[in-house]
Each structure stands twice: as structure tokens, then as C-alpha cells.
Design an enzyme around this catalytic site. Structure first.
Site, short mmCIF file in Angstrom:
data_model
loop_
_atom_site.label_atom_id
_atom_site.label_comp_id
_atom_site.label_asym_id
_atom_site.label_seq_id
_atom_site.Cartn_x
_atom_site.Cartn_y
_atom_site.Cartn_z
N PRO A 10 -10.76 112.68 -112.41
CA PRO A 10 -9.61 113.02 -111.58
C PRO A 10 -8.86 114.27 -112.00
CG PRO A 10 -9.21 111.01 -112.84
CD PRO A 10 -10.67 111.33 -112.99
N ASN A 11 -8.46 115.00 -110.98
CA ASN A 11 -7.60 116.20 -111.07
C ASN A 11 -8.33 117.43 -111.60
OD1 ASN A 11 -5.11 114.99 -110.12
ND2 ASN A 11 -5.14 113.82 -112.04
N ARG A 18 -3.76 125.01 -110.47
CA ARG A 18 -2.41 124.59 -110.85
C ARG A 18 -2.32 124.52 -112.38
NH1 ARG A 18 0.09 122.17 -106.26
NH2 ARG A 18 1.95 122.16 -107.55
N GLU A 98 -19.47 113.34 -124.11
CA GLU A 98 -18.11 113.40 -123.54
C GLU A 98 -17.49 114.75 -123.87
OE1 GLU A 98 -15.71 109.94 -124.40
OE2 GLU A 98 -13.90 111.16 -124.52
N HIS A 100 -13.98 117.35 -123.35
CA HIS A 100 -12.61 117.58 -122.91
C HIS A 100 -12.25 119.04 -123.12
CE1 HIS A 100 -11.89 113.38 -122.32
NE2 HIS A 100 -12.51 113.17 -123.47
N ARG A 107 -2.58 116.14 -128.66
CA ARG A 107 -1.65 116.07 -127.53
C ARG A 107 -0.85 114.77 -127.61
NH1 ARG A 107 -4.46 117.58 -122.06
NH2 ARG A 107 -2.25 117.79 -121.49
#
Ligand code: CA2
Length: 145
Positions: A10-11, A18, A98, A100, A107
Site C-alpha cells: 500500500p501507498n 507525494r 523483503e 524497504h 524510524r
């Protein structure tokens, strides 16, 4: 020819569009194009997808069983809480890396946990879009070893 599926949660479709201060200016389309070049160099047949929907991601993981040799996945925020995606990843006999963009470990606290990490070969975090390339290289080496 090895078949690798690149999955985005998602996103991630908003990358480069953005909040460039957090995730940079590179779009998901640019990441896809770069990976297609790298995949061709490695002799890999690449499939690329993004979805904002947990069920679509799970269905795509299931479909990868027997159809794909490996998966590189950035599950987005699902990383931190989707036991359903974790179960889907462990239900298919396909190696997974995986990825990122950000270093999730430096974070917010909630991003420090990856519920998917225990069912993948390894995790790459903090190298921005280059992480996808690293993920593809790592998966390729795993498939050839
Ligand atoms: O660092 C990563 O790659 C993440 O998987 C990105 C996810 C975040 O929830 C994870 O904790 C770490 C968020 C992707 C959202 O991407 C956006 C891009 C542009 C604007 C807004 C969100």
C-alpha cells in the site's frame, strides 16, 4: 529463464509523487524500469505489481506458487502487522526477499517490527530504490546457489 515477481504494498504507488522528503523523488514506474534493465542483464523474466489491498497481495502470492521462482516484496505498512501476508508467504514454496526503501529500524517504534521477516531469506532496508536492485541480486544469487 528464471521468473521473479516484484511486489509492492500500500501507498507505494505514491512514491515520488507525494512526500518526497521522506521517500525521495524516484517513482515506482522508474524503479520498475530500472529493474527491467537489471533483470534482462541477469536473464530474469520480471513481473512487477503494486496493490493497496491485502487480499490482492495474498492472492498474488498464492498464484506465484509453481509460477514464479522467487519474490522480492516491499509489503509497505503491512510489514508491521499483516499475519495474513506472512502466512501467505510461508504457504508458498518460493524464496522471498523483503525490501524497504527506508531503514525501518531507525524510524518510529511500530516500524521496527516486521512480521514478515521471519519467513523470508533476508531483509534489505535503508538503501532507497537501490534496495530493490540489491534484493533482485540477492535473490538471483540464492536461486543460483
Ligand atoms: O521503507 C519502506 O519501504 C516502507 O515499506 C514504506 C511504507 C512504510 O509504511 C513502511 O513502514 C516502510 C510506506 C510506503 C508509503 O509510501 C509513500 C510514498 C509517498 C507518499 C506517501 C507514502
Amino acid at each position: 529463464m528464471k521468473k521473479v515477481l516484484i511486489m509492492n504494498g500500500p501507498n507505494l504507488n505514491m512514491l515520488g509523487i507525494r512526500e518526497p522528503g521522506v521517500y525521495g523523488t524516484v517513482t515506482l514506474q522508474m524503479i520498475k524500469q530500472n529493474l527491467q534493465v537489471k533483470a534482462a542483464e541477469l536473464g530474469i523474466d520480471l513481473t512487477f505489481m503494486q496493490s493497496n489491498h491485502e487480499g490482492v497481495i495474498i492472492d498474488t502470492i498464492h498464484a506465484a506458487h509453481a509460477a514464479m521462482d522467487g519474490i522480492v516484496i516491499n509489503p509497505g505498512a503491512f510489514t508491521h502487522y499483516s499475519y495474513a501476508i506472512r502466512d501467505a508467504l510461508s504457504s508458498v514454496d518460493v524464496p522471498v526477499v523483503e525490501v524497504h526503501l527506508s531503514n525501518i529500524h531507525k524510524r518510529e517504534e511500530f516500524r521496527h517490527t516486521s512480521v514478515t521477516a521471519p519467513v523470508v531469506i533476508g531483509q534489505i532496508a535503508g538503501f532507497g530504490p537501490y534496495g530493490y536492485e540489491l534484493g533482485l541480486l540477492a535473490l538471483n544469487q540464492h536461486l543460483n546457489s
